[in-house]
Structures are given as C-alpha cells and as structure tokens.
Design a protein around this motif. Structure first.
Motif, mmCIF file in Angstrom:
data_model
loop_
_atom_site.group_PDB
_atom_site.id
_atom_site.type_symbol
_atom_site.label_atom_id
_atom_site.label_comp_id
_atom_site.label_asym_id
_atom_site.label_seq_id
_atom_site.Cartn_x
_atom_site.Cartn_y
_atom_site.Cartn_z
ATOM 1 N N MET A 36 0.762 -1.363 -0.025
ATOM 2 C CA MET A 36 -0.128 0.075 0.071
ATOM 3 C C MET A 36 0.936 1.211 -0.132
ATOM 4 N N LEU A 37 1.921 1.149 0.785
ATOM 5 C CA LEU A 37 2.678 2.659 1.035
ATOM 6 C C LEU A 37 3.526 2.599 -0.318
ATOM 7 N N LEU A 45 9.795 7.369 1.635
ATOM 8 C CA LEU A 45 9.354 7.001 3.046
ATOM 9 C C LEU A 45 10.655 6.952 4.052
ATOM 10 N N GLU A 46 10.174 7.525 4.939
ATOM 11 C CA GLU A 46 11.500 7.296 5.851
ATOM 12 C C GLU A 46 11.308 6.356 6.815
ATOM 13 N N PRO A 76 10.015 -1.780 -3.778
ATOM 14 C CA PRO A 76 10.823 -1.482 -4.805
ATOM 15 C C PRO A 76 10.817 0.083 -5.702
ATOM 16 N N LYS A 77 9.410 0.564 -5.452
ATOM 17 C CA LYS A 77 9.078 1.778 -6.219
ATOM 18 C C LYS A 77 9.405 3.075 -5.459
ATOM 19 N N ALA A 268 -4.433 2.755 4.484
ATOM 20 C CA ALA A 268 -3.218 2.371 5.065
ATOM 21 C C ALA A 268 -3.454 2.820 6.410
ATOM 22 N N ALA A 269 -4.041 3.759 6.781
ATOM 23 C CA ALA A 269 -4.270 4.333 8.129
ATOM 24 C C ALA A 269 -5.078 3.135 8.872
ATOM 25 N N ALA A 270 -6.232 2.452 8.181
ATOM 26 C CA ALA A 270 -6.790 1.581 9.092
ATOM 27 C C ALA A 270 -5.986 0.591 9.372
#
Length: 473
Positions: A36-37, A45-46, A76-77, A268-270
């Motif tokens: 999802m991220l 993304l840290e 990977p992206k 993603a938050a869920a």
C-alpha cells in the motif's frame, strides 16, 4: 510564484513511532502495509536511521540491516530515506572517517536512497565526511539545518548555513524542526528566503508538539517548500509529525495539490490503527504543550524524560526539570536540542534537579560538549560552568574527527567470532555491548530461548533510557 505539486515524505515507519511509541514498531507490523505504501506516490518513505538501529537490537531482537533489506524488497518503487547524525552516525559519539564512509556505503548498498544528514550543533565540519560518502556511493544527500531559537539563532544564521551546505554538495536542504519551534509565519519567511538563496529543493520536517505543525506545513507550502514530512494519522500529531491525510485534504484542488489519494491513505491508516493499538503510547505524547516553545525538548526526548524520572521515583519533578533545561542550554552555549545534545542537556538538567545543586554531578557527555569534543557550539559557554566541569582541560577547536585515527580495522578485530559480515562489524562499532548480546543470541538460538523464558522483559522503556542511566553513573 509558480506553484508545483507538494511532495510528501511519510514517517510512519520511523519517526512517527520513534516519537510516540519509543521506536517499538516491529518489521512484522510494517511488511503487511508495504505494498500500500509503495503505491501511494510519496516522494520518499522514512524508514531507517535515528533510534531504529539501536531499538532493533536492544529491544526487538531484530537485525536493523535485515529490516532495511526486507523493506527495500517489499517497496521497490519508492525512495527509502534514513536519518544520519553526521560524524555520530547513529551512535552517541564521533567516529573516525573510515567508519562513517563504510556505514554510508553499506546503507546505500542495502537499500537506502535518501540520507538526511544533520549535526546537533549545526557544525558543517561534522557533516562533511557523511555528505562526501553519500554522494560518492550514489545516494541523495539531504543536508539538514537543525532548527532552534535562541539569541544566536536567526533567519540570517540559517540562510548562511544553507548556503554553506549547498556549496558542500547537498542535493536537498532539510529544515529539521525537531521540537516544533518553527512557527507558521517564521516558516513562511524562512522558506521564502531559502528559495531565493539556494537552488536545491527544500524539505521541511516538523512535529506537532506545540500544536502548530499543520499551520507550519501549510505556510511553508505557500512559501514554495518542495517536500514536507507527515505521518499517517494513527501515529501522527502530538510529538510526532502532522498527519498526512489532513495536509492532503487541505491542499486538494489547489495549485499545491499533492496528488495523493485520500482513499488509499485511509486504507493504510486503517491498517496502522491495528498496529498503534499494540504499541504502548503514553497519553502525554499526544497532548499539545505550548510550553515546548520555552523548554525546547524534542518529541523523542519528552517520553525519555518521563521514563528517567519514573525510574528515579521523581515524576513530580517533571516541570522542575523542564524549567532547568533552558538554563543548562544557555550555560552550554545554546546548542540545538536534538540527539545527542538533547540527551546531554536533558540528563544534566535531571541531575541538577535531583542532586539539589547545579553541576554537583556532571556527566562525561556534558564534559565532552564543554570540552569541544562534539564540535563548535553556536553561542558562548558559561566559563564558570566549564571550569567546574572540566577544570583546566584544553578546549578542542579543530574538527573533532581530525583527532580520531582510522578505527574500522580495530572494530573488525574486536568483533571477530561474532560478526558474520561488514554490516555486523558496523553494528558492533556503533553499539558494542548491545550488538554483542544480539549476536550471541542470534548465533546461539537455543541458549537464548532458554534465557528468554527466565527473563521477565517489560520492554516498555524509551530507547535511550539505558544510555541516560549510564550517563548518570
């Protein structure tokens, strides 16, 4: 001004849980959300660096390098980002240039794309080697200004520092506002000035400790900031970053529209709500406290301070310690409060209050700061305090790392029989005692399982409490 879409870095996998839950999120809780991220469209993304390295081995029985490789494979992206403390790497002292170089090389080899490099004193000499190494090995070098307020810190100071860092090769300049001291209008003015002065992108990192983080991000967006740090809502706000969803919704349909999908963010938050429910989060880290503007303690240190006082059965001294912190900071020459100076100043303040006499006990780290071992402090040191702490010791004025002989081979020799690879050697170099215990458990799984059954592991103290206890000895 021509506005472009605002880019977002999400800190859910690093600073969000470091600030709210003492860095206790496990890899097994990250991996289910990685797809999802990775498809969200974040700038980065840290997910590594900061206190994660220590916490992985010390509390979670995880190899930080394994975590990085697993996250790289699962995402990977998206660019993966880490926080590096310049010449301190991820530890609490300065390391030789060969260790800094090897650590940067291995971080990039194992999957890091963006390295945010800062120095607690804003001494560019302490960032020099890490910046060179990151660029040499093909990483994106994001050099950070540690933002703070004091009689010696003003807009001109930060703009000049940014110019210096750009000349040193920074690909991006970060404003690292670790205690949420950068107020909205000041953010607007500083970002505007930086955009007029330097040609590289500007990346803003703040928290919501004083409750102004959302407004700070918004004003910075209208001043032309290129990237901002946010955290998904289950671990956002309070001592963490302002929430991702709120900023995305705010800018939707404007010239600075982030392009991120609120439905995807909500999904993603869920998932992360279920993770947050498993983590032990002290309610104090979620409350807005505008007193932070006075005592300037960054998010990660607040929960640490609570833990120290709890262990000393002195929780009632919390506000006394907070009042003592700015006094110690002034005596020490107004260092910004960020690791390791936040720990040094914070712990000294605790000792000053608990011992009943200021500087009756002085930690070796406080002595080191006053002796110049950490670099040049921005302001003027209280000479009476320095004399009481270090006597007639000579104060270091050169780049502190120039006094350190190459030491990578020494660490290789010391960790023989335990370390299986160069990454292990670096883990040992940063945290010798913690890494030794971790390697022994890893290399003898049967014995370690037996020990684990005997041990009642509460596992809820803040990451650097052990470090702080060591200081007070």
């Amino acid at each position: 001004m021509e506005y472009k879409p605002l880019y977002i870095t999400d800190t859910i996998l690093r600073d969000a849980h470091q600030s709210q839950a003492a860095t206790r999120m496990r890899l097994e809780d990250m991996l289910p959300a990685c797809e999802m991220l990775d498809n969200m469209g974040y700038w980065s993304l840290e997910c590594w660096g900061g206190a994660t390295f220590d916490a992985c081995m010390r509390f979670l029985n995880e190899d930080p390098w394994e975590r990085l490789r697993a996250l790289r494979k699962a995402m990977p992206k998206t660019k993966l980002q880490m926080l590096l403390r310049g010449q301190n790497i991820l530890g609490y002292k300065h390391y030789a240039d060969d260790v800094v170089d090897a650590f940067c090389r291995k971080s990039i080899e194992n999957g890091i794309d963006v390295v945010r490099i800062f120095d607690a004193l804003n001494d560019p000499r302490n960032m020099e080697q890490a910046m060179k190494s990151v660029k040499k090995y093909g990483g994106i070098c994001e050099a950070a200004i540690s933002y703070t307020t004091s009689p010696v810190h003003n807009e001109e100071y930060f703009v000049n520092l940014a110019k210096t860092l750009e000349q040193m090769g920074a690909d991006v300049i970060a404003i690292k506002d670790m205690a949420n001291l950068l107020l909205p209008m000041d953010a607007y003015n500083l970002v505007k000035k930086l955009k007029e002065t330097v040609s590289v992108p500007i990346h803003l990192h703040t928290h919501n400790t004083t409750g102004t983080g959302d407004m700070t991000n918004l004003m910075a967006a209208w001043a032309g900031v290129d990237i901002v740090d946010c955290a998904l809502s289950p671990l956002g706000n309070g001592t963490s970053q302002p929430t991702t969803e709120a900023l995305v919704a705010t800018l939707k349909g404007t010239p600075r529209d982030t392009g991120l999908d609120l439905k995807k963010l909500s999904d993603a938050a869920a998932y992360f709500r279920t993770v947050a429910n498993k983590l032990e989060i002290n309610p104090k880290v979620l409350k807005v406290d505008t007193n932070t503007l006075l005592y300037q303690v960054p998010g990660g240190m607040l929960s640490n301070l609570i833990s120290q006082l709890k262990q000393a059965n002195a929780e009632d001294k919390y506000y006394e310690v907070l009042a003592e912190i700015p006094r110690v900071r002034e005596d020490f020459g107004y260092p910004p409060l960020v690791t390791p100076t936040s720990q040094i100043v914070g712990t000294q303040a605790v000792l000053n209050v608990l011992s009943g006499e200021r500087y009756k006990m002085v930690t070796k780290e406080s002595k080191g700061l006053l002796r110049g071992e950490y670099g040049k402090v921005p302001g003027t040191v209280n000479e009476e305090v320095r004399k009481k702490a270090i006597g007639d010791d000579e104060v270091i004025t050169c780049r502190p790392a120039d006094l350190i002989e190459p030491e990578l081979e020494k660490y290789k020799e010391e960790s023989k029989g335990l370390a299986r690879c160069e990454e292990d050697v670096l883990s040992y170099a940063l945290f010798p005692q913690v890494a030794t215990k971790f390697f022994e458990a890893r290399n003898n799984p049967v014995k370690s399982e037996e020990k684990a059954e005997e041990k009642n592991d509460k596992n809820s103290d803040e990451v650097r409490v052990v470090y702080v206890q060591d200081l007070s000895k």
